[in-house]
Design a protein around this motif. Structure first.
Motif, PDB file in Angstrom:
ATOM      1  N   ARG A 128       0.849  -1.186   0.000  1.00  0.00           N
ATOM      2  CA  ARG A 128       0.000   0.000   0.000  1.00  0.00           C
ATOM      3  C   ARG A 128       0.889   1.242   0.000  1.00  0.00           C
ATOM      4  N   LEU A 129       0.915   1.951  -1.116  1.00  0.00           N
ATOM      5  CA  LEU A 129       1.820   3.082  -1.275  1.00  0.00           C
ATOM      6  C   LEU A 129       1.154   4.391  -0.884  1.00  0.00           C
ATOM      7  N   PRO A 130       1.944   5.384  -0.458  1.00  0.00           N
ATOM      8  CA  PRO A 130       1.396   6.729  -0.195  1.00  0.00           C
ATOM      9  C   PRO A 130       1.053   7.431  -1.509  1.00  0.00           C
ATOM     10  N   ALA A 131       0.802   8.718  -1.427  1.00  0.00           N
ATOM     11  CA  ALA A 131       0.340   9.478  -2.589  1.00  0.00           C
ATOM     12  C   ALA A 131       1.399   9.536  -3.686  1.00  0.00           C
ATOM     13  N   LEU A 132       0.952   9.794  -4.892  1.00  0.00           N
ATOM     14  CA  LEU A 132       1.848   9.933  -6.040  1.00  0.00           C
ATOM     15  C   LEU A 132       2.917  10.981  -5.756  1.00  0.00           C
ATOM     16  N   GLY A 133       4.179  10.622  -6.004  1.00  0.00           N
ATOM     17  CA  GLY A 133       5.295  11.527  -5.767  1.00  0.00           C
ATOM     18  C   GLY A 133       5.873  11.483  -4.371  1.00  0.00           C
ATOM     19  N   ALA A 134       5.226  10.748  -3.478  1.00  0.00           N
ATOM     20  CA  ALA A 134       5.703  10.676  -2.092  1.00  0.00           C
ATOM     21  C   ALA A 134       7.045   9.944  -2.022  1.00  0.00           C
ATOM     22  N   PRO A 135       7.975  10.432  -1.178  1.00  0.00           N
ATOM     23  CA  PRO A 135       9.268   9.750  -1.046  1.00  0.00           C
ATOM     24  C   PRO A 135       9.151   8.510  -0.173  1.00  0.00           C
ATOM     25  N   LEU A 136       9.958   7.528  -0.482  1.00  0.00           N
ATOM     26  CA  LEU A 136      10.058   6.343   0.364  1.00  0.00           C
ATOM     27  C   LEU A 136      11.450   5.748   0.185  1.00  0.00           C
ATOM     28  N   THR A 137      11.734   4.699   0.928  1.00  0.00           N
ATOM     29  CA  THR A 137      13.028   4.018   0.850  1.00  0.00           C
ATOM     30  C   THR A 137      12.781   2.561   0.487  1.00  0.00           C
ATOM     31  N   LEU A 138      13.502   2.071  -0.502  1.00  0.00           N
ATOM     32  CA  LEU A 138      13.417   0.665  -0.879  1.00  0.00           C
ATOM     33  C   LEU A 138      14.557  -0.113  -0.232  1.00  0.00           C
ATOM     34  N   GLY A 139      14.280  -1.341   0.146  1.00  0.00           N
ATOM     35  CA  GLY A 139      15.296  -2.220   0.701  1.00  0.00           C
ATOM     36  C   GLY A 139      15.439  -3.470  -0.137  1.00  0.00           C
ATOM     37  N   LEU A 140      16.676  -3.882  -0.370  1.00  0.00           N
ATOM     38  CA  LEU A 140      16.947  -5.078  -1.172  1.00  0.00           C
ATOM     39  C   LEU A 140      18.213  -5.739  -0.641  1.00  0.00           C
ATOM     40  N   ARG A 141      18.115  -7.005  -0.275  1.00  0.00           N
ATOM     41  CA  ARG A 141      19.268  -7.694   0.303  1.00  0.00           C
ATOM     42  C   ARG A 141      20.299  -8.033  -0.773  1.00  0.00           C
ATOM     43  N   PRO A 142      21.588  -8.042  -0.398  1.00  0.00           N
ATOM     44  CA  PRO A 142      22.668  -8.289  -1.377  1.00  0.00           C
ATOM     45  C   PRO A 142      22.513  -9.580  -2.170  1.00  0.00           C
ATOM     46  N   GLN A 143      21.960 -10.644  -1.545  1.00  0.00           N
ATOM     47  CA  GLN A 143      21.839 -11.912  -2.262  1.00  0.00           C
ATOM     48  C   GLN A 143      20.706 -11.911  -3.280  1.00  0.00           C
ATOM     49  N   HIS A 144      19.876 -10.865  -3.256  1.00  0.00           N
ATOM     50  CA  HIS A 144      18.777 -10.768  -4.218  1.00  0.00           C
ATOM     51  C   HIS A 144      19.139  -9.920  -5.436  1.00  0.00           C
ATOM     52  N   LEU A 145      20.394  -9.526  -5.524  1.00  0.00           N
ATOM     53  CA  LEU A 145      20.890  -8.762  -6.666  1.00  0.00           C
ATOM     54  C   LEU A 145      21.859  -9.614  -7.484  1.00  0.00           C
ATOM     55  N   GLU A 146      21.849  -9.417  -8.812  1.00  0.00           N
ATOM     56  CA  GLU A 146      22.790 -10.108  -9.690  1.00  0.00           C
ATOM     57  C   GLU A 146      23.421  -9.097 -10.645  1.00  0.00           C
ATOM     58  N   ILE A 147      24.628  -9.426 -11.094  1.00  0.00           N
ATOM     59  CA  ILE A 147      25.321  -8.581 -12.068  1.00  0.00           C
ATOM     60  C   ILE A 147      24.776  -8.838 -13.468  1.00  0.00           C
ATOM     61  N   ASP A 148      24.553  -7.756 -14.208  1.00  0.00           N
ATOM     62  CA  ASP A 148      24.185  -7.830 -15.623  1.00  0.00           C
ATOM     63  C   ASP A 148      25.326  -7.211 -16.423  1.00  0.00           C
ATOM     64  N   THR A 149      26.091  -8.052 -17.098  1.00  0.00           N
ATOM     65  CA  THR A 149      27.276  -7.566 -17.824  1.00  0.00           C
ATOM     66  C   THR A 149      26.915  -6.862 -19.124  1.00  0.00           C
ATOM     67  N   HIS A 150      25.628  -6.873 -19.499  1.00  0.00           N
ATOM     68  CA  HIS A 150      25.211  -6.233 -20.757  1.00  0.00           C
ATOM     69  C   HIS A 150      24.692  -4.816 -20.535  1.00  0.00           C
ATOM     70  N   ALA A 151      24.811  -4.316 -19.313  1.00  0.00           N
ATOM     71  CA  ALA A 151      24.386  -2.944 -19.017  1.00  0.00           C
ATOM     72  C   ALA A 151      25.529  -2.225 -18.307  1.00  0.00           C
ATOM     73  N   SER A 152      25.395  -0.912 -18.166  1.00  0.00           N
ATOM     74  CA  SER A 152      26.490  -0.137 -17.560  1.00  0.00           C
ATOM     75  C   SER A 152      25.932   1.008 -16.719  1.00  0.00           C
ATOM     76  N   THR A 153      25.164   0.665 -15.691  1.00  0.00           N
ATOM     77  CA  THR A 153      24.531   1.666 -14.839  1.00  0.00           C
ATOM     78  C   THR A 153      25.238   1.843 -13.494  1.00  0.00           C
ATOM     79  N   HIS A 154      26.126   0.908 -13.142  1.00  0.00           N
ATOM     80  CA  HIS A 154      26.796   0.930 -11.846  1.00  0.00           C
ATOM     81  C   HIS A 154      28.291   0.672 -12.025  1.00  0.00           C
TER      82      HIS A 154
END
Length: 353
Positions: A266-292
């Motif tokens: 359940r999200l707040p109003a449009l444009g409202a700030p929030l913080t996302l959380g994501l654990r390190p083991q739920h991320l993978e490297i994509d070698t075909h992109a260059s954003t990080h």
């Protein structure tokens, strides 16, 4: 053995309040760990249970007895401190049995209780040694043995492994876990090391600034944290946090992760700030992109931790299985399942569900 019940306990030093109305029940035979950053009040709370700190207000029970105003010796607890506090001129056996001797137990009774504690802790080969002839782990086992011979209702541990090196800490964690299984005692254990908390506890109490943030089983706190503080404190490496904004119905934009990310909360109003959380083991490297940009790789053998900086400047950590090594400065992208995203209110830090 007995349960420990705290009812709205408060601790003040003059006008300074350090424990704020704590309510807690530790069940009979449970291994409960108080965890939190330095200065959060975990050792103070433990010392209040022991009777070494006076409870300003509220009540405390051990079993059926109200122990709020009782002296430490009357509470039926035994405490193991960070320092071993062994008598250097006494043998292991004498150190373990000294408390019983001082309370008038017979020599035969002392010898019997020391022998039983020695068997549990595997100290039979060291009973005639003095503390200087023991390793740090052996000295801590003697200190635990001194608590065992008293036959307390509740064992209290105040960061007992913090003076040991990494290998001995692992060894002693196993010993303490085995001790709990063997004697089935109620144990309350204080640590700032969340790895100790996760591996030892039946129940974890996360404290911050003298207040309980969340209580639960280790994996429950890991998988279902109530707020950003608990999410960041439980788990190693810590959870990644990324600033975001609500961009539509069930969608958020996060410069560090991407736009139009679906999220089922359940999200707040449009444009409202929030913080996302994501654990390190739920991320993978994509070698075909260059954003990080890769800043550093911690290659530990069976697992590697990649430290990245997003184009937005945010820092992230990825846990990669195997001996993955990517050179610093390399540009990569990220892949992840949005189902693993947690959302927190940007101001209150409360989890959005």
């Amino acid at each position: 053995m007995a349960e420990v019940v705290l009812n709205n306990v408060v601790k003040k030093y003059g006008d300074i309040q350090v424990i704020h109305g704590v309510d807690l029940q530790v069940n009979d035979g449970e291994f409960c760990v108080f965890v939190g950053p330095s200065g959060c009040g975990k050792s103070t709370l433990l010392r209040m249970v022991a009777g070494l700190e006076v409870t300003t207000s509220g009540s405390m029970k051990i079993g059926a007895r109200d122990v709020t105003s009782m002296d430490p010796a009357e509470r039926g607890v035994a405490m193991v401190f960070q320092t071993y506090a062994l008598y250097p001129h006494m043998t292991v056996a004498e150190n373990m049995g000294f408390g019983l001797k001082m309370t008038g137990h017979t020599k035969a009774d002392v010898a019997k209780k020391v022998a039983e504690a020695s068997r549990i802790l595997k100290l039979d080969d060291y009973l005639s040694r003095k503390p200087k002839a023991l390793s740090g782990g052996q000295r801590q086992r003697v200190a635990i043995g001194r608590a065992i011979v008293r036959g307390p209702e509740v064992f209290l541990f105040d960061e007992p492994l913090s003076n040991l090196d990494a290998e001995l800490r692992v060894e002693m964690r196993v010993e303490i876990a085995r001790l709990h299984r063997e004697i089935g005692a109620t144990m309350i254990y204080v640590t700032h090391d969340q790895v100790e908390a996760m591996t030892l506890a039946d129940k974890i109490v996360v404290l911050r600034a003298g207040r309980i943030e969340q209580v639960g089983a280790p994996l429950d706190l890991y998988r279902d944290p109530d707020n950003k503080f608990v999410a960041g404190f439980i788990g190693s490496p810590a959870m990644n946090f990324i600033a975001a904004r609500v961009s539509g119905a069930g969608q958020v934009d996060a410069a560090g992760l991407g736009s139009a990310l679906p999220i089922a909360v359940r999200l707040p109003a449009l444009g409202a700030p929030l913080t996302l959380g994501l654990r390190p083991q739920h991320l993978e490297i994509d070698t075909h992109a260059s954003t990080h940009r890769v800043e550093m790789t911690e290659a530990l053998g069976g697992v590697s931790f990649l430290h990245l900086t997003a184009s937005s400047g945010e820092k992230l950590v990825i846990e990669a299985r195997g001996d993955t090594v990517i050179k610093p400065g390399t540009m990569v992208g990220l892949r992840f399942d949005p189902a693993h995203l947690l959302a927190f209110d940007a101001n209150s830090e409360i989890r959005l569900r």
